[in-house]
Design a protein around this motif. Structure first.
Motif, PDB file in Angstrom:
ATOM      1  N   GLY A 140      89.330 -33.419  29.072  1.00 44.77           N
ATOM      2  CA  GLY A 140      90.118 -32.736  30.059  1.00 44.77           C
ATOM      3  C   GLY A 140      89.926 -31.252  30.188  1.00 44.77           C
ATOM      4  N   HIS A 141      89.354 -30.554  29.172  1.00 39.11           N
ATOM      5  CA  HIS A 141      89.294 -29.098  29.308  1.00 39.11           C
ATOM      6  C   HIS A 141      87.921 -28.586  28.914  1.00 39.11           C
ATOM      7  CE1 HIS A 141      90.158 -28.620  24.915  1.00 39.11           C
ATOM      8  NE2 HIS A 141      90.768 -29.760  25.125  1.00 39.11           N
ATOM      9  N   ALA A 142      87.842 -27.624  27.989  1.00 41.51           N
ATOM     10  CA  ALA A 142      86.547 -27.056  27.619  1.00 41.51           C
ATOM     11  C   ALA A 142      86.424 -26.994  26.107  1.00 41.51           C
ATOM     12  CB  ALA A 142      86.391 -25.652  28.219  1.00 41.51           C
ATOM     13  N   SER A 143      85.209 -27.262  25.621  1.00 42.97           N
ATOM     14  CA  SER A 143      85.010 -27.240  24.175  1.00 42.97           C
ATOM     15  C   SER A 143      83.531 -27.083  23.865  1.00 42.97           C
ATOM     16  CB  SER A 143      85.540 -28.531  23.548  1.00 42.97           C
ATOM     17  OG  SER A 143      85.483 -28.464  22.133  1.00 42.97           O
ATOM     18  N   PRO A 161      80.582 -22.580  47.066  1.00 46.46           N
ATOM     19  CA  PRO A 161      80.059 -22.928  45.736  1.00 46.46           C
ATOM     20  C   PRO A 161      81.178 -22.885  44.699  1.00 46.46           C
ATOM     21  CG  PRO A 161      79.487 -20.673  46.289  1.00 46.46           C
ATOM     22  CD  PRO A 161      80.095 -21.265  47.531  1.00 46.46           C
ATOM     23  N   SER A 162      80.876 -23.247  43.498  1.00 47.50           N
ATOM     24  CA  SER A 162      81.860 -23.197  42.413  1.00 47.50           C
ATOM     25  C   SER A 162      82.169 -21.741  42.091  1.00 47.50           C
ATOM     26  CB  SER A 162      81.321 -23.902  41.168  1.00 47.50           C
ATOM     27  OG  SER A 162      82.229 -23.767  40.106  1.00 47.50           O
ATOM     28  N   LEU A 163      83.307 -21.264  42.556  1.00 49.64           N
ATOM     29  CA  LEU A 163      83.739 -19.894  42.302  1.00 49.64           C
ATOM     30  C   LEU A 163      84.754 -19.927  41.162  1.00 49.64           C
ATOM     31  CD1 LEU A 163      84.197 -18.721  46.003  1.00 49.64           C
ATOM     32  CD2 LEU A 163      82.220 -18.378  44.508  1.00 49.64           C
ATOM     33  N   LEU A 164      84.337 -19.442  40.011  1.00 50.51           N
ATOM     34  CA  LEU A 164      85.185 -19.546  38.821  1.00 50.51           C
ATOM     35  C   LEU A 164      86.348 -18.570  38.886  1.00 50.51           C
ATOM     36  CD1 LEU A 164      82.621 -19.895  35.893  1.00 50.51           C
ATOM     37  CD2 LEU A 164      83.608 -21.676  37.339  1.00 50.51           C
ATOM     38  N   GLN A 165      87.525 -19.065  38.510  1.00 54.11           N
ATOM     39  CA  GLN A 165      88.658 -18.183  38.289  1.00 54.11           C
ATOM     40  C   GLN A 165      88.337 -17.298  37.081  1.00 54.11           C
ATOM     41  OE1 GLN A 165      91.836 -18.424  39.981  1.00 54.11           O
ATOM     42  NE2 GLN A 165      90.849 -19.827  41.417  1.00 54.11           N
ATOM     43  N   HIS A 166      88.966 -16.112  37.035  1.00 61.81           N
ATOM     44  CA  HIS A 166      88.711 -15.227  35.900  1.00 61.81           C
ATOM     45  C   HIS A 166      89.073 -15.908  34.578  1.00 61.81           C
ATOM     46  CE1 HIS A 166      89.692 -11.954  32.996  1.00 61.81           C
ATOM     47  NE2 HIS A 166      88.541 -11.487  33.442  1.00 61.81           N
ATOM     48  N   ALA A 167      90.148 -16.696  34.588  1.00 60.44           N
ATOM     49  CA  ALA A 167      90.547 -17.410  33.368  1.00 60.44           C
ATOM     50  C   ALA A 167      89.469 -18.388  32.931  1.00 60.44           C
ATOM     51  CB  ALA A 167      91.866 -18.144  33.604  1.00 60.44           C
ATOM     52  N   GLU A 168      88.754 -18.979  33.899  1.00 57.16           N
ATOM     53  CA  GLU A 168      87.676 -19.899  33.560  1.00 57.16           C
ATOM     54  C   GLU A 168      86.495 -19.150  32.952  1.00 57.16           C
ATOM     55  OE1 GLU A 168      88.108 -23.569  36.683  1.00 57.16           O
ATOM     56  OE2 GLU A 168      87.336 -21.695  37.501  1.00 57.16           O
ATOM     57  N   VAL A 169      86.235 -17.950  33.450  1.00 59.10           N
ATOM     58  CA  VAL A 169      85.164 -17.124  32.873  1.00 59.10           C
ATOM     59  C   VAL A 169      85.522 -16.763  31.428  1.00 59.10           C
ATOM     60  CG1 VAL A 169      83.865 -14.963  33.067  1.00 59.10           C
ATOM     61  CG2 VAL A 169      84.538 -16.202  35.138  1.00 59.10           C
ATOM     62  N   THR A 196      87.402 -18.517  29.452  1.00 55.54           N
ATOM     63  CA  THR A 196      87.226 -19.742  28.676  1.00 55.54           C
ATOM     64  C   THR A 196      85.750 -19.970  28.353  1.00 55.54           C
ATOM     65  OG1 THR A 196      89.187 -20.797  29.615  1.00 55.54           O
ATOM     66  CG2 THR A 196      87.502 -22.257  28.708  1.00 55.54           C
ATOM     67  N   PHE A 197      84.892 -19.754  29.354  1.00 52.86           N
ATOM     68  CA  PHE A 197      83.453 -19.923  29.116  1.00 52.86           C
ATOM     69  C   PHE A 197      82.973 -18.971  28.020  1.00 52.86           C
ATOM     70  CE2 PHE A 197      79.091 -18.514  29.842  1.00 52.86           C
ATOM     71  CZ  PHE A 197      78.423 -19.724  29.767  1.00 52.86           C
ATOM     72  N   PHE A 198      83.372 -17.711  28.090  1.00 49.85           N
ATOM     73  CA  PHE A 198      82.946 -16.744  27.072  1.00 49.85           C
ATOM     74  C   PHE A 198      83.484 -17.133  25.696  1.00 49.85           C
ATOM     75  CE2 PHE A 198      81.041 -14.342  30.239  1.00 49.85           C
ATOM     76  CZ  PHE A 198      80.493 -13.168  29.754  1.00 49.85           C
ATOM     77  N   PRO A 207      84.788 -15.250  16.089  1.00 48.49           N
ATOM     78  CA  PRO A 207      83.605 -14.959  16.920  1.00 48.49           C
ATOM     79  C   PRO A 207      83.778 -15.342  18.389  1.00 48.49           C
ATOM     80  CG  PRO A 207      82.956 -16.000  14.857  1.00 48.49           C
ATOM     81  CD  PRO A 207      84.447 -16.136  14.959  1.00 48.49           C
ATOM     82  N   SER A 208      84.507 -16.411  18.667  1.00 47.63           N
ATOM     83  CA  SER A 208      84.710 -16.809  20.057  1.00 47.63           C
ATOM     84  C   SER A 208      85.694 -15.869  20.750  1.00 47.63           C
ATOM     85  CB  SER A 208      85.203 -18.258  20.135  1.00 47.63           C
ATOM     86  OG  SER A 208      86.347 -18.442  19.358  1.00 47.63           O
ATOM     87  N   GLN A 209      86.743 -15.476  20.042  1.00 49.55           N
ATOM     88  CA  GLN A 209      87.693 -14.516  20.602  1.00 49.55           C
ATOM     89  C   GLN A 209      87.037 -13.152  20.800  1.00 49.55           C
ATOM     90  OE1 GLN A 209      90.598 -14.929  17.522  1.00 49.55           O
ATOM     91  NE2 GLN A 209      91.806 -16.442  18.636  1.00 49.55           N
ATOM     92  N   MET A 210      86.091 -12.805  19.938  1.00 48.60           N
ATOM     93  CA  MET A 210      85.356 -11.549  20.094  1.00 48.60           C
ATOM     94  C   MET A 210      84.684 -11.477  21.455  1.00 48.60           C
ATOM     95  SD  MET A 210      84.660  -8.841  18.174  1.00 48.60           S
ATOM     96  CE  MET A 210      82.905  -8.554  18.276  1.00 48.60           C
ATOM     97  N   LEU A 211      83.998 -12.551  21.828  1.00 44.83           N
ATOM     98  CA  LEU A 211      83.232 -12.534  23.068  1.00 44.83           C
ATOM     99  C   LEU A 211      84.134 -12.469  24.293  1.00 44.83           C
ATOM    100  CD1 LEU A 211      80.182 -12.490  23.455  1.00 44.83           C
ATOM    101  CD2 LEU A 211      80.278 -14.906  24.040  1.00 44.83           C
ATOM    102  N   GLU A 212      85.358 -12.980  24.184  1.00 42.22           N
ATOM    103  CA  GLU A 212      86.299 -12.906  25.306  1.00 42.22           C
ATOM    104  C   GLU A 212      86.553 -11.473  25.758  1.00 42.22           C
ATOM    105  OE1 GLU A 212      89.996 -15.295  25.573  1.00 42.22           O
ATOM    106  OE2 GLU A 212      89.370 -16.087  23.631  1.00 42.22           O
TER     107      GLU A 212
END
Length: 598
Positions: free
Chosen positions: A314-317, A351-359, A361-363, A395-400
């Motif tokens: 359902g989400h991202a991982s 096209p797929s325009l990502l919400q900032h929250a999605e960006v 999440t990706f980072f 490390p993941s929170q760092m990139l955010e």
């Protein structure tokens, strides 16, 4: 040997066949070690053999299990889920091999520690520690009871996740009930014969509706449905898991499951976790109350203006599929990690325009990928994300952080039609919005953390009742009536059981690292980036998290940057270390000297 051993086009039969073959091969290796003459154990025939088979097993196991999350074929997903159950049961069996444990004990007594490389010595010590944590030093009767309990726990966790992954709930709404949602989003939704729109509870549908729809009743229905997914089945599972985990911890001599899992973490004791969460709650409480009052005032004004009455995976991982480590021939295994996400889909016209929250999440998830890619551990047990759970997210929170800074935001964004950059005034508002509702957001995370700790410091829990009480006590906001959020909270059954506090705990470290090294004109500095890579990412879990932080910062980490990032004032006497002058007197710090920003 193939560089990439992973295969995505397996049939259901192949999944079953390869699962059985993997179990057979691995069992043969464990049997060979377990039957060695105690007096003949060596590094080569014991430790090295176990390390090699562990890597082979991990890669194949993750390949087989990953398909349950991503395969388009229902029979393959079902076969993958069954493989997960079978392999999890096998994991328990192998973790309880007292004969192998005895050979490791003998090896430790025979071998000269100085003859081992530091990581090999750490590997031997870790295997012995895990053996003790699996009860292999206890009487056979207790070991047998513990094995049975662990298998029950494993099966229940898999079932809990399966229920959530396979949820297909759909809610129907009229066009008027979806007011505020973008036209391109609505235009791409499926509709019924009577012209109603179909909304799923997957993240792209749920989050956009909760954030953008201005119809209160629609948001209420989505919220209640989201936290009612698999409610009956997963509530039963969760309320079986809690006593089973408590029983396993008691058999091992621990007061609670939380005490058991925290032994291997940076926090070490649940008293330290409780103190961390309680102190943070006291600091955030006034901010949360102020924000709640502000939001309720906005709500009243909106109601008056609009004439409302008040009232697969359902989400991202990130999946670490082929970890970095040394192979038996001394060559380094290439790292393969996968990001599985559910982001805004393209429509017919856009096209797929990502919400900032999605960006963001990706980072965040890509931060996990980078951690895996950059690791240079020799043993798979110490690759990338195998650090302490309450350091894992650092490390993941760092990139955010980079998605909240103007320079990288300008680099990564353009208008999809004319290529123009984000206007400066909009960029400024976006950056400032980071502090919007930070009090309530983080109080909510404290609710989840305290809930997790509460469940895992007792042998019984009424999950819905406890969650509702914490929402009232900490947030001052009631839980959605008729729902049970814990039954949808997958972190309770994955690696975060008893450890969800780790998200906030890790953020203390990520904020300290970012603002100490990168924030002040070093966002794109390759020298600073290299230092971070070498001190934090490259070691993987070959060092303890605190040692890596000290190597990077040159001091003990502190909470100052973390508190400022929540919109809180840091008292002068708490000030920043003298050896870190570039972290003082920043605009960012001045901006947050007030209680809150909207």
């Amino acid at each position: 040997m193939d560089v990439n051993k992973l295969q995505w086009d397996l049939t259901a039969d192949q999944v079953r066949t390869r699962t059985d073959a993997l179990i057979h091969r691995t069992l043969q290796v464990y049997d060979s070690v377990g039957t060695l003459d105690i007096g003949e154990v060596t590094y080569e025939n014991t430790l090295k053999v176990l390390a090699n088979v562990e890597n082979e097993y991990v890669v194949e196991q993750r390949n087989l299990i990953f398909l349950r999350y991503v395969s388009q074929h229902e029979d393959v997903r079902a076969a993958s889920t069954e493989a997960d159950k079978k392999l999890s049961e096998f994991d328990v069996d192998m973790s309880m091999r007292s004969d192998v444990f005895q050979r490791l004990v003998a090896l430790q007594e025979r071998i000269n520690p100085k003859a081992l490389k530091p990581e090999a010595k750490r590997y031997m010590e870790r295997l012995l520690k895990l053996g003790q944590r699996n009860g292999l030093h206890l009487p056979n009767k207790i070991q047998s009871e513990l094995k049975d309990t662990k298998k029950q726990i494993s099966e229940l966790c898999i079932e809990f996740m399966k229920n959530l992954n396979e949820d297909t709930t759909i809610l129907l709404f009229t066009r008027d009930e979806l007011g505020g949602l973008p036209e391109d989003f609505l235009g791409d939704l499926e509709k019924t014969d009577d012209d109603k729109y179909k909304l799923t509870l997957k993240y792209p549908h749920y989050m956009l509706t909760i954030k953008e729809c201005y119809i209160p009743e629609t948001r209420r229905k989505m919220e209640t449905a989201f936290y009612s997914r698999c409610k009956d089945a997963n509530t039963r599972i969760l309320e079986k898991l809690i006593p089973l985990r408590a029983k396993a911890a008691e058999l091992l001599g621990f007061c609670s499951h939380a005490d058991f899992v925290l032994e291997m973490n940076m926090a070490k004791k649940r008293e330290n976790v409780a103190k961390f969460l309680d102190q943070l709650y006291q600091k955030l409480k006034p901010l949360g109350e102020e924000e709640r009052s502000f939001i309720l005032d906005l709500k009243r004004k909106e109601c008056a203006e609009r004439g409302f009455k008040d009232g697969k995976y359902g989400h991202a991982s990130c999946f670490d599929l082929q970890p970095g480590c040394l192979l038996p021939d001394g060559k380094r295994q290439i790292v393969v990690s996968a990001l599985v996400t559910n982001f805004t889909k393209p429509t017919k016209n856009v096209p797929s325009l990502l919400q900032h929250a999605e960006v963001a999440t990706f980072f965040h998830e890509f931060g996990h990928v980078i951690h895996q890619i950059c690791t240079q551990a020799d043993f798979v047990m110490f690759s990338g994300g195998n650090v302490e759970t309450d350091f894992l997210e650092a490390p993941s929170q760092m990139l955010e952080n980079w998605v909240w800074e103007k320079e990288p935001l300008k680099r990564m964004s353009r208008h999809y039609k004319n290529g123009s950059p984000i206007p400066d005034d909009l960029l400024e508002k976006l950056v400032q919005s980071r502090l919007a509702n930070t009090g309530l957001i983080n109080l909510r995370r404290i609710v989840f953390s305290k809930l997790d700790q509460s469940f895992h410091t007792k042998s019984f829990a009424n999950t819905a009742e406890e969650y509702a009480q914490l929402c009232e006590d900490i947030l001052g906001i009631p839980a959605s009536p008729g729902s049970n959020m814990p039954a949808t909270f997958e972190h309770l059954v994955d690696v975060y059981d008893g450890q969800y506090y780790g998200y906030l705990y890790s953020e203390v470290f990520s904020k300290d690292m970012f603002h100490s090294l990168f924030k002040n004109n070093h966002l794109m500095d390759p020298e600073v980036g290299t230092k971070y890579r070498n001190c934090i990412l490259k070691p993987g879990a070959t060092l303890d998290g605190m040692d890596m932080l000290k190597n990077l910062l040159g001091r003990e980490p502190n909470q100052n940057a973390f508190l400022l990032s929540k919109g809180l004032v840091v008292e002068q006497e708490e000030g920043f270390p003298a050896e870190n002058p570039k972290f003082q007197n920043q605009d960012w710090g001045k901006q947050t000297s007030g209680a809150t920003m909207y």
